[in-house]
Design a protein around this motif. Structure first.
Motif, PDB file in Angstrom:
ATOM      1  N   LEU A 113       0.823  -1.209   0.000  1.00  0.00           N
ATOM      2  CA  LEU A 113       0.000   0.000   0.000  1.00  0.00           C
ATOM      3  C   LEU A 113       0.858   1.261   0.000  1.00  0.00           C
ATOM      4  O   LEU A 113       0.533   2.244  -0.682  1.00  0.00           O
ATOM      5  CB  LEU A 113      -0.924   0.004   1.227  1.00  0.00           C
ATOM      6  N   ALA A 114       1.959   1.239   0.764  1.00  0.00           N
ATOM      7  CA  ALA A 114       2.854   2.394   0.788  1.00  0.00           C
ATOM      8  C   ALA A 114       3.457   2.630  -0.594  1.00  0.00           C
ATOM      9  O   ALA A 114       3.517   3.774  -1.085  1.00  0.00           O
ATOM     10  CB  ALA A 114       3.955   2.191   1.830  1.00  0.00           C
ATOM     11  N   MET A 115       3.908   1.562  -1.238  1.00  0.00           N
ATOM     12  CA  MET A 115       4.492   1.683  -2.576  1.00  0.00           C
ATOM     13  C   MET A 115       3.468   2.219  -3.576  1.00  0.00           C
ATOM     14  O   MET A 115       3.756   3.144  -4.361  1.00  0.00           O
ATOM     15  CB  MET A 115       5.023   0.325  -3.034  1.00  0.00           C
ATOM     16  N   VAL A 116       2.263   1.662  -3.573  1.00  0.00           N
ATOM     17  CA  VAL A 116       1.223   2.095  -4.518  1.00  0.00           C
ATOM     18  C   VAL A 116       0.819   3.539  -4.247  1.00  0.00           C
ATOM     19  O   VAL A 116       0.588   4.320  -5.182  1.00  0.00           O
ATOM     20  CB  VAL A 116       0.002   1.151  -4.432  1.00  0.00           C
ATOM     21  N   THR A 117       0.753   3.931  -2.973  1.00  0.00           N
ATOM     22  CA  THR A 117       0.392   5.308  -2.621  1.00  0.00           C
ATOM     23  C   THR A 117       1.412   6.300  -3.163  1.00  0.00           C
ATOM     24  O   THR A 117       1.059   7.307  -3.795  1.00  0.00           O
ATOM     25  CB  THR A 117       0.291   5.465  -1.090  1.00  0.00           C
ATOM     26  N   VAL A 118       2.700   6.009  -2.957  1.00  0.00           N
ATOM     27  CA  VAL A 118       3.750   6.909  -3.446  1.00  0.00           C
ATOM     28  C   VAL A 118       3.748   6.955  -4.975  1.00  0.00           C
ATOM     29  O   VAL A 118       3.846   8.035  -5.574  1.00  0.00           O
ATOM     30  CB  VAL A 118       5.128   6.476  -2.908  1.00  0.00           C
ATOM     31  N   CYS A 119       3.618   5.798  -5.613  1.00  0.00           N
ATOM     32  CA  CYS A 119       3.599   5.758  -7.082  1.00  0.00           C
ATOM     33  C   CYS A 119       2.414   6.538  -7.640  1.00  0.00           C
ATOM     34  O   CYS A 119       2.545   7.250  -8.649  1.00  0.00           O
ATOM     35  CB  CYS A 119       3.535   4.309  -7.565  1.00  0.00           C
ATOM     36  N   THR A 120       1.263   6.427  -6.987  1.00  0.00           N
ATOM     37  CA  THR A 120       0.076   7.146  -7.448  1.00  0.00           C
ATOM     38  C   THR A 120       0.257   8.652  -7.291  1.00  0.00           C
ATOM     39  O   THR A 120      -0.088   9.428  -8.191  1.00  0.00           O
ATOM     40  CB  THR A 120      -1.169   6.675  -6.681  1.00  0.00           C
ATOM     41  N   LEU A 121       0.814   9.080  -6.155  1.00  0.00           N
ATOM     42  CA  LEU A 121       1.043  10.510  -5.934  1.00  0.00           C
ATOM     43  C   LEU A 121       2.013  11.076  -6.978  1.00  0.00           C
ATOM     44  O   LEU A 121       1.785  12.155  -7.532  1.00  0.00           O
ATOM     45  CB  LEU A 121       1.595  10.743  -4.523  1.00  0.00           C
ATOM     46  N   ILE A 122       3.086  10.344  -7.244  1.00  0.00           N
ATOM     47  CA  ILE A 122       4.057  10.803  -8.252  1.00  0.00           C
ATOM     48  C   ILE A 122       3.408  10.848  -9.630  1.00  0.00           C
ATOM     49  O   ILE A 122       3.615  11.796 -10.405  1.00  0.00           O
ATOM     50  CB  ILE A 122       5.293   9.887  -8.260  1.00  0.00           C
ATOM     51  N   SER A 123       2.604   9.836  -9.943  1.00  0.00           N
ATOM     52  CA  SER A 123       1.929   9.806 -11.249  1.00  0.00           C
ATOM     53  C   SER A 123       0.975  10.987 -11.405  1.00  0.00           C
ATOM     54  O   SER A 123       0.865  11.563 -12.493  1.00  0.00           O
ATOM     55  CB  SER A 123       1.161   8.490 -11.411  1.00  0.00           C
ATOM     56  N   ILE A 124       0.295  11.360 -10.316  1.00  0.00           N
ATOM     57  CA  ILE A 124      -0.605  12.519 -10.370  1.00  0.00           C
ATOM     58  C   ILE A 124       0.193  13.806 -10.562  1.00  0.00           C
ATOM     59  O   ILE A 124      -0.170  14.665 -11.373  1.00  0.00           O
ATOM     60  CB  ILE A 124      -1.465  12.593  -9.095  1.00  0.00           C
ATOM     61  N   ILE A 176      10.356   3.741  -9.751  1.00  0.00           N
ATOM     62  CA  ILE A 176      10.461   4.402 -11.058  1.00  0.00           C
ATOM     63  C   ILE A 176       9.816   3.540 -12.143  1.00  0.00           C
ATOM     64  O   ILE A 176       9.076   4.034 -13.003  1.00  0.00           O
ATOM     65  CB  ILE A 176      11.932   4.686 -11.395  1.00  0.00           C
ATOM     66  N   ALA A 177      10.085   2.237 -12.099  1.00  0.00           N
ATOM     67  CA  ALA A 177       9.511   1.331 -13.093  1.00  0.00           C
ATOM     68  C   ALA A 177       7.983   1.320 -13.004  1.00  0.00           C
ATOM     69  O   ALA A 177       7.291   1.317 -14.028  1.00  0.00           O
ATOM     70  CB  ALA A 177      10.067  -0.078 -12.899  1.00  0.00           C
ATOM     71  N   VAL A 178       7.454   1.322 -11.782  1.00  0.00           N
ATOM     72  CA  VAL A 178       5.997   1.320 -11.606  1.00  0.00           C
ATOM     73  C   VAL A 178       5.395   2.616 -12.137  1.00  0.00           C
ATOM     74  O   VAL A 178       4.359   2.612 -12.812  1.00  0.00           O
ATOM     75  CB  VAL A 178       5.634   1.118 -10.121  1.00  0.00           C
ATOM     76  N   VAL A 179       6.036   3.755 -11.866  1.00  0.00           N
ATOM     77  CA  VAL A 179       5.522   5.053 -12.322  1.00  0.00           C
ATOM     78  C   VAL A 179       5.528   5.127 -13.849  1.00  0.00           C
ATOM     79  O   VAL A 179       4.560   5.600 -14.459  1.00  0.00           O
ATOM     80  CB  VAL A 179       6.347   6.201 -11.710  1.00  0.00           C
ATOM     81  N   VAL A 183       1.789   5.907 -15.235  1.00  0.00           N
ATOM     82  CA  VAL A 183       1.457   7.318 -15.453  1.00  0.00           C
ATOM     83  C   VAL A 183       0.709   7.602 -16.757  1.00  0.00           C
ATOM     84  O   VAL A 183      -0.058   8.586 -16.813  1.00  0.00           O
ATOM     85  CB  VAL A 183       2.734   8.194 -15.356  1.00  0.00           C
ATOM     86  N   PRO A 184       0.850   6.809 -17.838  1.00  0.00           N
ATOM     87  CA  PRO A 184       0.156   7.173 -19.086  1.00  0.00           C
ATOM     88  C   PRO A 184      -1.355   7.366 -18.969  1.00  0.00           C
ATOM     89  O   PRO A 184      -1.879   8.329 -19.561  1.00  0.00           O
ATOM     90  CB  PRO A 184       0.503   6.009 -20.030  1.00  0.00           C
ATOM     91  N   ALA A 230     -11.162   8.958 -13.198  1.00  0.00           N
ATOM     92  CA  ALA A 230     -11.019   7.681 -13.908  1.00  0.00           C
ATOM     93  C   ALA A 230      -9.558   7.418 -14.230  1.00  0.00           C
ATOM     94  O   ALA A 230      -9.086   6.273 -14.172  1.00  0.00           O
ATOM     95  CB  ALA A 230     -11.858   7.702 -15.188  1.00  0.00           C
ATOM     96  N   GLY A 231      -8.808   8.478 -14.553  1.00  0.00           N
ATOM     97  CA  GLY A 231      -7.376   8.326 -14.792  1.00  0.00           C
ATOM     98  C   GLY A 231      -6.633   7.890 -13.543  1.00  0.00           C
ATOM     99  O   GLY A 231      -5.734   7.034 -13.608  1.00  0.00           O
ATOM    100  N   ILE A 232      -6.992   8.469 -12.405  1.00  0.00           N
ATOM    101  CA  ILE A 232      -6.372   8.061 -11.136  1.00  0.00           C
ATOM    102  C   ILE A 232      -6.693   6.604 -10.835  1.00  0.00           C
ATOM    103  O   ILE A 232      -5.833   5.835 -10.394  1.00  0.00           O
ATOM    104  CB  ILE A 232      -6.845   8.981  -9.991  1.00  0.00           C
ATOM    105  N   ASN A 233      -7.939   6.218 -11.092  1.00  0.00           N
ATOM    106  CA  ASN A 233      -8.343   4.825 -10.892  1.00  0.00           C
ATOM    107  C   ASN A 233      -7.493   3.876 -11.734  1.00  0.00           C
ATOM    108  O   ASN A 233      -6.968   2.869 -11.234  1.00  0.00           O
ATOM    109  CB  ASN A 233      -9.822   4.686 -11.257  1.00  0.00           C
ATOM    110  N   GLN A 234      -7.310   4.195 -13.010  1.00  0.00           N
ATOM    111  CA  GLN A 234      -6.514   3.343 -13.887  1.00  0.00           C
ATOM    112  C   GLN A 234      -5.049   3.334 -13.490  1.00  0.00           C
ATOM    113  O   GLN A 234      -4.370   2.299 -13.589  1.00  0.00           O
ATOM    114  CB  GLN A 234      -6.652   3.824 -15.339  1.00  0.00           C
ATOM    115  N   THR A 235      -4.556   4.461 -13.017  1.00  0.00           N
ATOM    116  CA  THR A 235      -3.169   4.524 -12.554  1.00  0.00           C
ATOM    117  C   THR A 235      -2.951   3.604 -11.363  1.00  0.00           C
ATOM    118  O   THR A 235      -1.942   2.890 -11.284  1.00  0.00           O
ATOM    119  CB  THR A 235      -2.814   5.981 -12.174  1.00  0.00           C
ATOM    120  N   ILE A 236      -3.889   3.604 -10.422  1.00  0.00           N
ATOM    121  CA  ILE A 236      -3.779   2.724  -9.254  1.00  0.00           C
ATOM    122  C   ILE A 236      -3.806   1.259  -9.676  1.00  0.00           C
ATOM    123  O   ILE A 236      -3.015   0.437  -9.197  1.00  0.00           O
ATOM    124  CB  ILE A 236      -4.913   3.024  -8.248  1.00  0.00           C
ATOM    125  N   MET A 237      -4.708   0.919 -10.590  1.00  0.00           N
ATOM    126  CA  MET A 237      -4.804  -0.465 -11.046  1.00  0.00           C
ATOM    127  C   MET A 237      -3.508  -0.926 -11.724  1.00  0.00           C
ATOM    128  O   MET A 237      -3.022  -2.039 -11.486  1.00  0.00           O
ATOM    129  CB  MET A 237      -5.969  -0.617 -12.043  1.00  0.00           C
TER     130      MET A 237
END
Length: 304
Positions: A113-124, A176-179, A183-184, A230-237
């Protein structure tokens, strides 16, 4: 039959022509050598530049892992309810997280959850401004779209290679790889949401003398919020999907357990960790979708 046909045709028409092997070998050596020189010259400065990201990830992971489970669960269910306003989703979240804790996967789930949270914030942070720029410039959109196409279609294992060569094995390379993978959708749907804003509304804003800045933040972004969500949702997935692959380069949590289960053919461990990943994905998906629907109704009520 095809072999017999080749007996009557020139060799050039039967075997696809290839570049000279010496040329290809020299080309590969020059490209690999250039990249290795880049890593030697800029690897340490890039590591230092991303060190704050490492600190933030470690801090958030420690916060999630060390927090009493009852406190974290109470906060999570409160956030889910405030976003979704659905007792069904909130109750499902509490029960699902309880099952994860009962099977002994609570700590690994907190790491994920911590990893996904940080990746999502960076992607946003990356995706929102980039999507706005694309929406405001057709030339920018035509330039960025091919890059996004490559990011979404290139196998994730391929861009793990340069990331590992530059940053080595660890959490930040995995992040970095996850982002890169996640992010697209954020960029594309931000661009799409702004471009779908009704022209009549924009003309009305112009008629009232709104500046470009006011039009963006008071008209376009509020109306585009459902699409952005919807973009944030897809980024999390996509971040959750990439966590398993990123476990190959040092990302812990549920992805590491799934990778070990695949390596050692532990069916039960793989099934349980896969279940935990699915639970997290469903919680995020249902909550963000419900919040997006609420935003859309609110927007339609204001501008309807």
């Amino acid at each position: 039959m095809a072999r017999a046909l080749c007996d009557y045709l020139p060799q050039l028409l039967c075997e696809f022509p290839t570049l000279d092997e010496d040329f290809m070998r020299d080309l590969r050596k020059s490209v690999d050598g250039g990249f290795k020189s880049f890593v030697r010259s800029y690897g340490d400065p890039l590591d230092n530049a991303l060190e704050p990201l490492q600190w933030f990830l470690n801090w958030l992971q420690a916060l999630f892992v060390d927090a009493p489970w009852i406190v974290f669960l109470a906060l999570l269910t409160t956030l889910v309810y405030l976003a979704s306003r659905s007792l069904k989703i909130t109750l499902g979240t509490a029960l699902s997280m309880g099952v994860i804790g009962l099977v002994g996967l609570w700590e690994d789930t907190m790491v994920t959850l911590a990893m996904v949270t940080v990746c999502t914030l960076i992607s946003i942070v990356i995706g929102l401004p980039m999507g706005i720029l694309m929406a405001r410039s057709d030339r920018m959109q035509s330039s960025v779209n091919p890059v996004l196409d490559v990011m979404q279609t290139l196998p994730s294992f391929v861009y793990l290679i340069p990331v590992v060569m530059i940053f080595g094995i660890g959490k930040v390379p995995g992040l970095i790889a996850v982002v890169i993978y996640a992010v697209p959708p954020m960029i594309r749907l931000t661009n799409l949401g702004i471009r779908l804003v009704d022209r009549d509304v924009l003309e009305a804003a112009d008629a009232f003398g709104s500046s470009s800045f006011q039009k963006l933040f008071q008209v376009q972004l509020p109306l585009a919020l459902p699409t952005i969500m919807a973009g944030i949702n897809q980024t999390i997935m996509m971040a959750l999907a990439m966590v398993v692959v990123a476990s190959m380069i040092g990302v812990g949590g549920l992805g590491k357990n799934v990778l070990q289960a695949i390596t050692n053919q532990f069916f039960t461990i793989g099934l349980l960790n896969g279940f935990a990943l699915v639970v997290i994905a469903i919680i995020f998906d249902r909550t963000s979708q419900a919040y997006g629907r609420r935003l859309q109704k609110h927007t339609e009520r204001i501008h309807g």
